[in-house]
Design a protein around this motif. Structure first.
Motif, PDB file in Angstrom:
ATOM      1  N   GLU A  72       0.823  -1.210   0.000  1.00 36.94           N
ATOM      2  CA  GLU A  72       0.000   0.000   0.000  1.00 36.94           C
ATOM      3  C   GLU A  72       0.857   1.261   0.000  1.00 36.94           C
ATOM      4  N   LEU A  73       1.935   1.256   0.775  1.00 34.67           N
ATOM      5  CA  LEU A  73       2.837   2.405   0.796  1.00 34.67           C
ATOM      6  C   LEU A  73       3.498   2.610  -0.564  1.00 34.67           C
ATOM      7  N   ALA A  74       3.892   1.521  -1.196  1.00 34.53           N
ATOM      8  CA  ALA A  74       4.502   1.623  -2.522  1.00 34.53           C
ATOM      9  C   ALA A  74       3.479   2.134  -3.535  1.00 34.53           C
ATOM     10  N   GLY A  75       2.264   1.651  -3.434  1.00 34.78           N
ATOM     11  CA  GLY A  75       1.217   2.109  -4.338  1.00 34.78           C
ATOM     12  C   GLY A  75       0.941   3.596  -4.178  1.00 34.78           C
ATOM     13  N   ALA A  76       1.088   4.089  -2.944  1.00 35.82           N
ATOM     14  CA  ALA A  76       0.898   5.514  -2.660  1.00 35.82           C
ATOM     15  C   ALA A  76       2.177   6.310  -2.906  1.00 35.82           C
ATOM     16  N   GLN A  77       3.232   5.631  -3.291  1.00 28.42           N
ATOM     17  CA  GLN A  77       4.553   6.223  -3.519  1.00 28.42           C
ATOM     18  C   GLN A  77       5.078   6.962  -2.292  1.00 28.42           C
ATOM     19  N   ASP A  78       4.808   6.388  -1.133  1.00 26.25           N
ATOM     20  CA  ASP A  78       5.319   6.935   0.128  1.00 26.25           C
ATOM     21  C   ASP A  78       6.603   6.181   0.464  1.00 26.25           C
ATOM     22  N   TRP A  79       7.668   6.531  -0.259  1.00 28.90           N
ATOM     23  CA  TRP A  79       8.914   5.761  -0.194  1.00 28.90           C
ATOM     24  C   TRP A  79       9.619   5.891   1.147  1.00 28.90           C
ATOM     25  N   GLU A  80       9.506   7.034   1.807  1.00 29.33           N
ATOM     26  CA  GLU A  80      10.151   7.195   3.114  1.00 29.33           C
ATOM     27  C   GLU A  80       9.500   6.290   4.153  1.00 29.33           C
ATOM     28  N   ILE A 122       1.741 -18.045   3.323  1.00 27.73           N
ATOM     29  CA  ILE A 122       3.016 -17.724   2.684  1.00 27.73           C
ATOM     30  C   ILE A 122       2.804 -17.414   1.201  1.00 27.73           C
ATOM     31  N   ALA A 123       1.874 -18.110   0.548  1.00 26.45           N
ATOM     32  CA  ALA A 123       1.565 -17.812  -0.858  1.00 26.45           C
ATOM     33  C   ALA A 123       1.000 -16.399  -0.992  1.00 26.45           C
ATOM     34  N   LYS A 124       0.170 -15.981  -0.049  1.00 21.61           N
ATOM     35  CA  LYS A 124      -0.367 -14.619  -0.058  1.00 21.61           C
ATOM     36  C   LYS A 124       0.752 -13.602   0.147  1.00 21.61           C
ATOM     37  N   ILE A 125       1.674 -13.925   1.046  1.00 18.02           N
ATOM     38  CA  ILE A 125       2.817 -13.048   1.291  1.00 18.02           C
ATOM     39  C   ILE A 125       3.637 -12.913   0.000  1.00 18.02           C
ATOM     40  N   GLN A 126       3.860 -14.019  -0.684  1.00 18.92           N
ATOM     41  CA  GLN A 126       4.629 -13.991  -1.938  1.00 18.92           C
ATOM     42  C   GLN A 126       3.919 -13.150  -2.991  1.00 18.92           C
ATOM     43  N   PHE A 127       2.601 -13.281  -3.074  1.00 19.48           N
ATOM     44  CA  PHE A 127       1.819 -12.483  -4.022  1.00 19.48           C
ATOM     45  C   PHE A 127       1.989 -10.993  -3.728  1.00 19.48           C
ATOM     46  N   LEU A 128       1.911 -10.626  -2.445  1.00 17.04           N
ATOM     47  CA  LEU A 128       2.097  -9.227  -2.051  1.00 17.04           C
ATOM     48  C   LEU A 128       3.518  -8.764  -2.362  1.00 17.04           C
ATOM     49  N   ASN A 129       4.487  -9.627  -2.121  1.00 14.43           N
ATOM     50  CA  ASN A 129       5.877  -9.284  -2.432  1.00 14.43           C
ATOM     51  C   ASN A 129       6.063  -9.061  -3.933  1.00 14.43           C
ATOM     52  N   ASP A 130       5.374  -9.858  -4.744  1.00 18.12           N
ATOM     53  CA  ASP A 130       5.447  -9.669  -6.199  1.00 18.12           C
ATOM     54  C   ASP A 130       4.866  -8.317  -6.590  1.00 18.12           C
ATOM     55  N   ASP A 131       3.733  -7.945  -5.968  1.00 21.69           N
ATOM     56  CA  ASP A 131       3.152  -6.624  -6.228  1.00 21.69           C
ATOM     57  C   ASP A 131       4.113  -5.520  -5.814  1.00 21.69           C
ATOM     58  N   LEU A 132       4.710  -5.683  -4.656  1.00 24.41           N
ATOM     59  CA  LEU A 132       5.669  -4.701  -4.158  1.00 24.41           C
ATOM     60  C   LEU A 132       6.843  -4.570  -5.118  1.00 24.41           C
ATOM     61  N   ASP A 133       7.314  -5.690  -5.612  1.00 27.01           N
ATOM     62  CA  ASP A 133       8.425  -5.675  -6.561  1.00 27.01           C
ATOM     63  C   ASP A 133       8.039  -4.930  -7.834  1.00 27.01           C
ATOM     64  N   SER A 134       6.812  -5.091  -8.274  1.00 26.13           N
ATOM     65  CA  SER A 134       6.341  -4.358  -9.465  1.00 26.13           C
ATOM     66  C   SER A 134       6.374  -2.854  -9.226  1.00 26.13           C
ATOM     67  N   TYR A 135       5.862  -2.438  -8.074  1.00 21.59           N
ATOM     68  CA  TYR A 135       5.865  -1.004  -7.753  1.00 21.59           C
ATOM     69  C   TYR A 135       7.284  -0.448  -7.691  1.00 21.59           C
ATOM     70  N   THR A 136       8.165  -1.168  -7.014  1.00 19.37           N
ATOM     71  CA  THR A 136       9.529  -0.655  -6.850  1.00 19.37           C
ATOM     72  C   THR A 136      10.293  -0.686  -8.175  1.00 19.37           C
ATOM     73  N   SER A 137      10.013  -1.662  -9.024  1.00 22.85           N
ATOM     74  CA  SER A 137      10.655  -1.708 -10.343  1.00 22.85           C
ATOM     75  C   SER A 137      10.235  -0.511 -11.185  1.00 22.85           C
ATOM     76  N   LEU A 138       8.955  -0.185 -11.140  1.00 26.48           N
ATOM     77  CA  LEU A 138       8.476   0.985 -11.874  1.00 26.48           C
ATOM     78  C   LEU A 138       9.130   2.262 -11.367  1.00 26.48           C
ATOM     79  N   GLU A 139       9.284   2.367 -10.055  1.00 23.31           N
ATOM     80  CA  GLU A 139       9.906   3.561  -9.479  1.00 23.31           C
ATOM     81  C   GLU A 139      11.380   3.639  -9.867  1.00 23.31           C
TER      82      GLU A 139
END
Length: 108
Positions: A22-30, A68-85
């Protein structure tokens, strides 16, 4: 120890992963940087053999795998956000470097 108590640490990790996404989606990097430190500390639990044995002994392997599968899914989403940034920042840096080169060329 109840099933909920055993799985609570995994649920906390999942909640923290959701917060990071959620923080990555909001671009609240700090805020993400601060939350990521706590997340890394919690994720270390997944390597704790005693904890993993407790899950196994309680017959909670499938439930734990699902969390753990849900955690991995969230981590994949997070990775997408950070890759775009990262791509955005790289693009800005390239543009700045090109501008600096142009300014230097005109200054000579």
């Amino acid at each position: 120890m109840t099933d909920n108590e055993i799985l609570q640490p995994l649920n906390e990790i999942m909640n923290r992963a959701q917060e990071l996404t959620e923080l990555a989606g909001a671009q609240d990097w700090e805020a993400l940087d601060v939350a990521a430190v706590k997340y890394q500390q919690q994720v270390a639990l997944l390597e704790d053999k005693t904890y993993l044995k407790t899950i196994s002994d309680a017959g909670l392997n499938e439930t734990a795998k699902n969390i753990i599968a849900k955690i991995q899914f969230l981590n994949d989403d997070l990775d997408s956000y950070t890759s775009l940034e990262r791509e955005r920042i790289s693009s800005e840096l390239r543009q700045m470097m090109q501008s600096n080169k142009a300014l230097n060329a005109y200054g000579q």
